[in-house]
Design a protein around this motif. Structure first.
Motif, PDB file in Angstrom:
ATOM      1  N   TRP A  57       0.994  -1.546  -0.084  1.00 45.80           N
ATOM      2  CA  TRP A  57      -0.120   0.476  -0.048  1.00 45.80           C
ATOM      3  C   TRP A  57       0.785   1.119  -0.130  1.00 45.80           C
ATOM      4  CZ3 TRP A  57      -3.295  -1.453   4.613  1.00 45.80           C
ATOM      5  CH2 TRP A  57      -4.164  -3.119   4.410  1.00 45.80           C
ATOM      6  N   PRO A  58       0.644   1.886  -1.269  1.00 46.56           N
ATOM      7  CA  PRO A  58       1.411   3.518  -0.989  1.00 46.56           C
ATOM      8  C   PRO A  58       1.368   4.535   0.205  1.00 46.56           C
ATOM      9  CG  PRO A  58       0.305   2.935  -3.266  1.00 46.56           C
ATOM     10  CD  PRO A  58      -0.540   1.822  -1.946  1.00 46.56           C
ATOM     11  N   MET A  59       0.565   3.819   0.756  1.00 46.96           N
ATOM     12  CA  MET A  59       0.126   5.250   1.994  1.00 46.96           C
ATOM     13  C   MET A  59       1.348   4.503   3.537  1.00 46.96           C
ATOM     14  SD  MET A  59      -0.758   8.078   2.327  1.00 46.96           S
ATOM     15  CE  MET A  59      -0.885   8.248   4.035  1.00 46.96           C
ATOM     16  N   PHE A  60       1.497   2.831   3.213  1.00 48.36           N
ATOM     17  CA  PHE A  60       2.617   2.928   4.348  1.00 48.36           C
ATOM     18  C   PHE A  60       3.883   3.456   3.827  1.00 48.36           C
ATOM     19  CE2 PHE A  60       5.843  -0.580   4.711  1.00 48.36           C
ATOM     20  CZ  PHE A  60       6.139  -0.869   6.703  1.00 48.36           C
ATOM     21  N   TRP A  61       4.540   3.524   3.366  1.00 45.31           N
ATOM     22  CA  TRP A  61       5.653   4.083   2.099  1.00 45.31           C
ATOM     23  C   TRP A  61       5.393   5.482   2.299  1.00 45.31           C
ATOM     24  CZ3 TRP A  61       9.656   1.080   2.170  1.00 45.31           C
ATOM     25  CH2 TRP A  61       9.398  -0.796   2.075  1.00 45.31           C
ATOM     26  N   VAL A  62       4.360   5.884   2.981  1.00 46.41           N
ATOM     27  CA  VAL A  62       4.824   7.837   3.208  1.00 46.41           C
ATOM     28  C   VAL A  62       4.519   7.751   4.403  1.00 46.41           C
ATOM     29  CG1 VAL A  62       2.451   9.225   3.485  1.00 46.41           C
ATOM     30  CG2 VAL A  62       2.705   8.424   0.951  1.00 46.41           C
ATOM     31  N   LYS A  63       4.351   7.133   5.554  1.00 49.81           N
ATOM     32  CA  LYS A  63       4.554   6.974   6.649  1.00 49.81           C
ATOM     33  C   LYS A  63       5.586   6.785   6.860  1.00 49.81           C
ATOM     34  CE  LYS A  63       2.040   3.501   9.309  1.00 49.81           C
ATOM     35  NZ  LYS A  63       0.749   2.379   9.632  1.00 49.81           N
ATOM     36  N   LEU A  64       6.049   5.797   6.510  1.00 45.08           N
ATOM     37  CA  LEU A  64       7.626   4.629   6.611  1.00 45.08           C
ATOM     38  C   LEU A  64       8.841   6.249   6.695  1.00 45.08           C
ATOM     39  CD1 LEU A  64       9.041   2.757   8.108  1.00 45.08           C
ATOM     40  CD2 LEU A  64       9.669   1.861   5.459  1.00 45.08           C
ATOM     41  N   LEU A  65       8.517   6.414   5.525  1.00 47.13           N
ATOM     42  CA  LEU A  65       9.689   7.754   4.658  1.00 47.13           C
ATOM     43  C   LEU A  65       9.991   8.929   4.830  1.00 47.13           C
ATOM     44  CD1 LEU A  65       9.427   5.694   1.014  1.00 47.13           C
ATOM     45  CD2 LEU A  65      11.253   5.654   2.749  1.00 47.13           C
ATOM     46  N   PHE A  66       8.260   9.551   5.616  1.00 46.55           N
ATOM     47  CA  PHE A  66       7.748  10.392   6.026  1.00 46.55           C
ATOM     48  C   PHE A  66       8.786  11.311   7.333  1.00 46.55           C
ATOM     49  CE2 PHE A  66       5.310  12.652   9.129  1.00 46.55           C
ATOM     50  CZ  PHE A  66       5.770  13.871   9.233  1.00 46.55           C
ATOM     51  N   VAL A  97      10.438  20.510   4.731  1.00 50.55           N
ATOM     52  CA  VAL A  97       9.788  19.957   3.533  1.00 50.55           C
ATOM     53  C   VAL A  97       9.246  18.821   3.753  1.00 50.55           C
ATOM     54  CG1 VAL A  97      10.114  18.724   1.522  1.00 50.55           C
ATOM     55  CG2 VAL A  97      11.377  21.189   2.230  1.00 50.55           C
ATOM     56  N   PRO A  98       9.399  17.582   4.345  1.00 45.46           N
ATOM     57  CA  PRO A  98       8.809  16.228   4.921  1.00 45.46           C
ATOM     58  C   PRO A  98       7.380  17.212   5.204  1.00 45.46           C
ATOM     59  CG  PRO A  98      10.933  15.898   4.835  1.00 45.46           C
ATOM     60  CD  PRO A  98      10.621  17.866   5.256  1.00 45.46           C
ATOM     61  N   VAL A  99       6.793  17.649   6.678  1.00 44.92           N
ATOM     62  CA  VAL A  99       6.702  18.174   7.052  1.00 44.92           C
ATOM     63  C   VAL A  99       5.006  18.489   6.540  1.00 44.92           C
ATOM     64  CG1 VAL A  99       5.384  19.431   9.215  1.00 44.92           C
ATOM     65  CG2 VAL A  99       7.444  17.771   9.012  1.00 44.92           C
ATOM     66  N   LEU A 100       5.832  20.164   5.554  1.00 43.13           N
ATOM     67  CA  LEU A 100       5.077  20.603   4.363  1.00 43.13           C
ATOM     68  C   LEU A 100       4.300  19.764   3.621  1.00 43.13           C
ATOM     69  CD1 LEU A 100       6.857  23.429   4.032  1.00 43.13           C
ATOM     70  CD2 LEU A 100       5.450  23.726   5.718  1.00 43.13           C
ATOM     71  N   LEU A 101       4.978  18.960   3.082  1.00 42.06           N
ATOM     72  CA  LEU A 101       4.195  17.891   2.222  1.00 42.06           C
ATOM     73  C   LEU A 101       3.447  17.320   3.007  1.00 42.06           C
ATOM     74  CD1 LEU A 101       7.338  17.043   0.516  1.00 42.06           C
ATOM     75  CD2 LEU A 101       5.886  17.986  -0.366  1.00 42.06           C
ATOM     76  N   VAL A 102       3.949  16.455   4.220  1.00 39.97           N
ATOM     77  CA  VAL A 102       2.876  15.669   4.176  1.00 39.97           C
ATOM     78  C   VAL A 102       1.467  16.334   4.773  1.00 39.97           C
ATOM     79  CG1 VAL A 102       2.298  14.062   6.521  1.00 39.97           C
ATOM     80  CG2 VAL A 102       3.848  13.968   5.846  1.00 39.97           C
ATOM     81  N   TRP A 103       1.363  17.518   5.203  1.00 46.10           N
ATOM     82  CA  TRP A 103       0.341  18.436   5.410  1.00 46.10           C
ATOM     83  C   TRP A 103      -0.796  18.871   4.678  1.00 46.10           C
ATOM     84  CZ3 TRP A 103       3.027  23.075   9.485  1.00 46.10           C
ATOM     85  CH2 TRP A 103       3.349  22.159  10.651  1.00 46.10           C
ATOM     86  N   ALA A 104       0.412  19.174   3.313  1.00 46.28           N
ATOM     87  CA  ALA A 104      -0.476  19.105   2.080  1.00 46.28           C
ATOM     88  C   ALA A 104      -1.710  18.359   1.761  1.00 46.28           C
ATOM     89  CB  ALA A 104       0.509  19.812   1.025  1.00 46.28           C
ATOM     90  N   LEU A 105      -0.488  17.339   2.016  1.00 48.39           N
ATOM     91  CA  LEU A 105      -1.511  15.986   1.830  1.00 48.39           C
ATOM     92  C   LEU A 105      -2.671  15.500   2.761  1.00 48.39           C
ATOM     93  CD1 LEU A 105      -1.529  12.913  -0.382  1.00 48.39           C
ATOM     94  CD2 LEU A 105       0.490  12.096   1.211  1.00 48.39           C
ATOM     95  N   ALA A 174       9.684   6.107  12.885  1.00 49.47           N
ATOM     96  CA  ALA A 174       9.995   5.039  11.136  1.00 49.47           C
ATOM     97  C   ALA A 174       9.743   3.407  11.385  1.00 49.47           C
ATOM     98  CB  ALA A 174      11.120   5.023  11.038  1.00 49.47           C
ATOM     99  N   VAL A 175      10.120   3.436  13.173  1.00 50.55           N
ATOM    100  CA  VAL A 175      10.314   2.533  13.264  1.00 50.55           C
ATOM    101  C   VAL A 175       9.004   2.115  14.333  1.00 50.55           C
ATOM    102  CG1 VAL A 175      11.003   1.258  16.009  1.00 50.55           C
ATOM    103  CG2 VAL A 175      12.085   1.888  15.052  1.00 50.55           C
ATOM    104  N   TYR A 176       7.597   3.486  14.707  1.00 53.90           N
ATOM    105  CA  TYR A 176       6.594   2.996  15.244  1.00 53.90           C
ATOM    106  C   TYR A 176       5.795   2.808  14.115  1.00 53.90           C
ATOM    107  CZ  TYR A 176       2.137   3.862  17.410  1.00 53.90           C
ATOM    108  OH  TYR A 176       0.678   3.592  17.633  1.00 53.90           O
ATOM    109  N   PRO A 181      -1.556   1.076  13.068  1.00 51.44           N
ATOM    110  CA  PRO A 181      -2.221   0.427  11.973  1.00 51.44           C
ATOM    111  C   PRO A 181      -2.975   1.683  11.163  1.00 51.44           C
ATOM    112  CG  PRO A 181      -3.501   0.766  14.239  1.00 51.44           C
ATOM    113  CD  PRO A 181      -2.028   1.364  14.318  1.00 51.44           C
ATOM    114  N   GLU A 182      -2.219   3.044  11.887  1.00 50.40           N
ATOM    115  CA  GLU A 182      -3.055   3.775  10.861  1.00 50.40           C
ATOM    116  C   GLU A 182      -2.689   4.315   9.698  1.00 50.40           C
ATOM    117  OE1 GLU A 182      -5.540   5.072  12.310  1.00 50.40           O
ATOM    118  OE2 GLU A 182      -5.707   4.429  14.234  1.00 50.40           O
TER     119      GLU A 182
END
Length: 213
Positions: A57-66, A97-105, A174-176, A181-182
């Protein structure tokens, strides 16, 4: 003894600092703290049982890489702040930048969702515990990075402590993510960011007191 003679004596005993010594110290701090953070996550919370399926699932990688990007940026910044006269420059963008991108998403996702689903995307199932779980898992890396900083020469102790907090916060989040589950972007934009802010604030407070020369 005159001042000039004392300076000359001290300079005569000075030895060059090994190349990349600062980078190696923080790499060692990560090597010590990160396995402990993983152990805390695995023993206290457990890895997701459906982790393999979730990896598709793409959002898993967002959650990990952010948060991983936050950890990398924190690493770059803290090892620069640990050395007198070294400028941080654009490395601060690695945190922003990562925080701003996640906020925008998160905001766009929230706007596009049906009204009756928006609350669930924000609160999820674990908002009460997520923030403190991230902070707890970050503790081993946080302590190891402060020990590394204490052995160096930061001239801006509060900022250096905050950068150490950012590195540990990103690593902890990243470890968490291997347990959490979110997957909703609004949830990550709010609760993950708050969870990572706690070690940053703690690092700034402790750094201003513990890292003074």
């Amino acid at each position: 003894m005159k001042t000039d003679e004392l300076v000359a004596l001290l300079a005569a005993r000075a030895e060059p600092v090994p190349r990349h010594a600062t980078v190696r110290r923080f790499a060692f701090a990560l090597a010590v703290g990160l396995p402990l953070s993983i152990a805390v996550m695995a023993l206290e919370y457990g890895v997701r049982r459906d982790l393999v399926q979730t990896m598709f699932w793409p959002m898993f990688w967002v959650k990990l890489l952010f948060p991983a990007c936050i950890a990398v940026a924190g690493f770059v910044i803290v090892q620069r702040l640990a050395r007198p006269g070294v400028r941080v420059r654009a490395a601060w963008l690695g945190l922003a930048v990562p925080v701003l991108l996640v906020w925008a998403l998160g905001f766009v996702t929230w706007l596009m969702a049906p009204v009756d689903e928006r609350a669930a995307m924000v609160w999820g199932q674990t908002w009460r515990t997520c923030v403190f779980n991230i902070a707890l898992i970050a503790v081993p890396v946080f302590v190891a990075s402060l020990v590394a900083l204490k052995s160096l020469a930061p001239t801006q102790p509060a900022l250096a402590g905050a950068a150490a907090g950012a590195m540990s916060a990103g690593a902890g989040a990243a470890v968490y993510a291997l347990h959490c589950p979110e997957l909703a972007a609004p949830f990550l934009a709010i609760w993950y960011v708050i969870g990572m802010t706690l070690p940053v604030v703690a690092g700034a407070i402790l750094g201003s007191r513990l890292l003074r020369w």
